[in-house]
Design a protein around this motif. Structure first.
Motif, mmCIF file in Angstrom:
data_model
loop_
_atom_site.group_PDB
_atom_site.id
_atom_site.type_symbol
_atom_site.label_atom_id
_atom_site.label_comp_id
_atom_site.label_asym_id
_atom_site.label_seq_id
_atom_site.Cartn_x
_atom_site.Cartn_y
_atom_site.Cartn_z
ATOM 1 N N ARG A 14 -2.970 -3.736 -8.067
ATOM 2 C CA ARG A 14 -3.307 -3.636 -9.489
ATOM 3 C C ARG A 14 -4.780 -3.293 -9.688
ATOM 4 N N ALA A 15 -5.648 -3.914 -8.895
ATOM 5 C CA ALA A 15 -7.074 -3.616 -9.005
ATOM 6 C C ALA A 15 -7.361 -2.160 -8.655
ATOM 7 N N LEU A 16 -6.698 -1.664 -7.621
ATOM 8 C CA LEU A 16 -6.883 -0.260 -7.246
ATOM 9 C C LEU A 16 -6.361 0.663 -8.340
ATOM 10 N N THR A 45 -5.051 -7.198 -17.306
ATOM 11 C CA THR A 45 -6.039 -6.125 -17.152
ATOM 12 C C THR A 45 -7.452 -6.663 -17.317
ATOM 13 N N ASN A 46 -7.661 -7.514 -18.292
ATOM 14 C CA ASN A 46 -9.003 -8.061 -18.527
ATOM 15 C C ASN A 46 -9.460 -8.944 -17.368
ATOM 16 N N ARG A 47 -8.547 -9.687 -16.768
ATOM 17 C CA ARG A 47 -8.920 -10.509 -15.614
ATOM 18 C C ARG A 47 -9.334 -9.618 -14.432
ATOM 19 N N ALA A 51 -13.117 -9.357 -12.601
ATOM 20 C CA ALA A 51 -13.318 -9.492 -11.147
ATOM 21 C C ALA A 51 -14.029 -8.263 -10.586
ATOM 22 N N LEU A 52 -13.641 -7.091 -11.033
ATOM 23 C CA LEU A 52 -14.280 -5.863 -10.552
ATOM 24 C C LEU A 52 -15.729 -5.770 -11.026
#
Length: 260
Positions: A14-16, A45-47, A51-52
């Motif tokens: 998901r992060a990618l 998405t906001n979490r 993190a990113l």
């Protein structure tokens, strides 16, 4: 039964996806647009964005409340360029641009697509604008033809193509047979041609960047508006791009394929 994915695989994926969505945008994206692009709930998405951001891979514009790639991605990209020898190839692209005045791409293969890895843009008033990361079908590009002409799975790729190839322009080749013919011609003469097949009004001349085993790892491509590149001038640019591709081969790593 298939093995369960390792813990954390979904979160990483998901992060990618979020990073890829931002990278594919024109510059900035709102969290809502990112959530829609990756198919995630806004809270998830906001979490991921937080993190990113904490690790420098995404930044937020406080004036627009939109997100863009952070400097952490720049550092990652630079490290990857060094690892693949791309940093040493860029001066070759710049030299080819200086010799022709035209836009020059270094492209690689990802699956069934040709992807622009890096680019030197022409400064002439009439030019074709493109960005690194742009991707197109292999069969419709000079880079794709050059790479496939010197790829061990060319036959398998060609066999996987549909009977009628989806056109990108009125000039795109339309059949497997025509693609096979063009790949054969590329292999014999050492360079490929895109006759407005990917972008109408743009003619391209490309050459493969081969590894020590003779397999194409990338392709160098000159992109020129057709008004500046009549077919009679193609051999001139072909000689230049083949010489540049041969020079770039010195920097292809022996253990890290550019085009897997």
């Amino acid at each position: 039964m298939s093995e369960a994915p390792p813990p954390g695989t979904q979160a990483i994926g998901r992060a990618l996806s979020v990073l890829q969505a931002i990278a594919a945008s024109s510059g900035e994206m709102s969290s809502g647009a990112i959530a829609k692009a990756v198919g995630l709930a806004s809270g998830t998405t906001n979490r991921i964005l937080r993190a990113l951001m904490a690790n420098g891979y995404v930044s937020r514009n406080p004036k627009t409340d939109s997100y863009y790639l952070g400097t952490g991605t720049v550092l990652l990209g630079q490290a990857a360029q060094r690892g693949f020898g791309v940093d040493k190839m860029i001066p070759i692209l710049e030299g080819l641009h200086a010799a022709t005045g035209e836009s020059v791409n270094l492209a690689i293969r990802q699956g069934n697509e040709s992807v622009v890895l890096t680019r030197v843009q022409s400064q002439l008033p009439l030019r074709f604008e493109q960005r690194a990361g742009a991707r197109f079908p292999l069969y419709a590009t000079a880079s794709g033809k050059s790479i496939m002409a010197f790829s061990p799975d060319c036959h398998e790729y060609t066999a996987s193509l549909p009977d009628e190839l989806p056109p990108l322009t009125p000039y795109t080749i339309r059949s497997r047979e025509e693609f096979t013919h063009q790949v054969k011609a590329t292999r014999e003469r050492g360079y490929s041609i895109d006759e407005q097949e990917n972008v109408e009004g743009v003619r391209c001349v490309g050459a493969p960047v081969l590894d020590a085993e003779g397999r194409a790892q990338a392709a160098l491509v000159i992109q020129v508006p057709t008004v500046r590149l009549p077919v009679t001038r193609v051999p001139e640019l072909a000689a230049l791009v083949m010489a540049a591709a041969k020079e770039a081969e010195m920097f292809v790593p022996v253990d890290r394929p550019l085009s897997p």
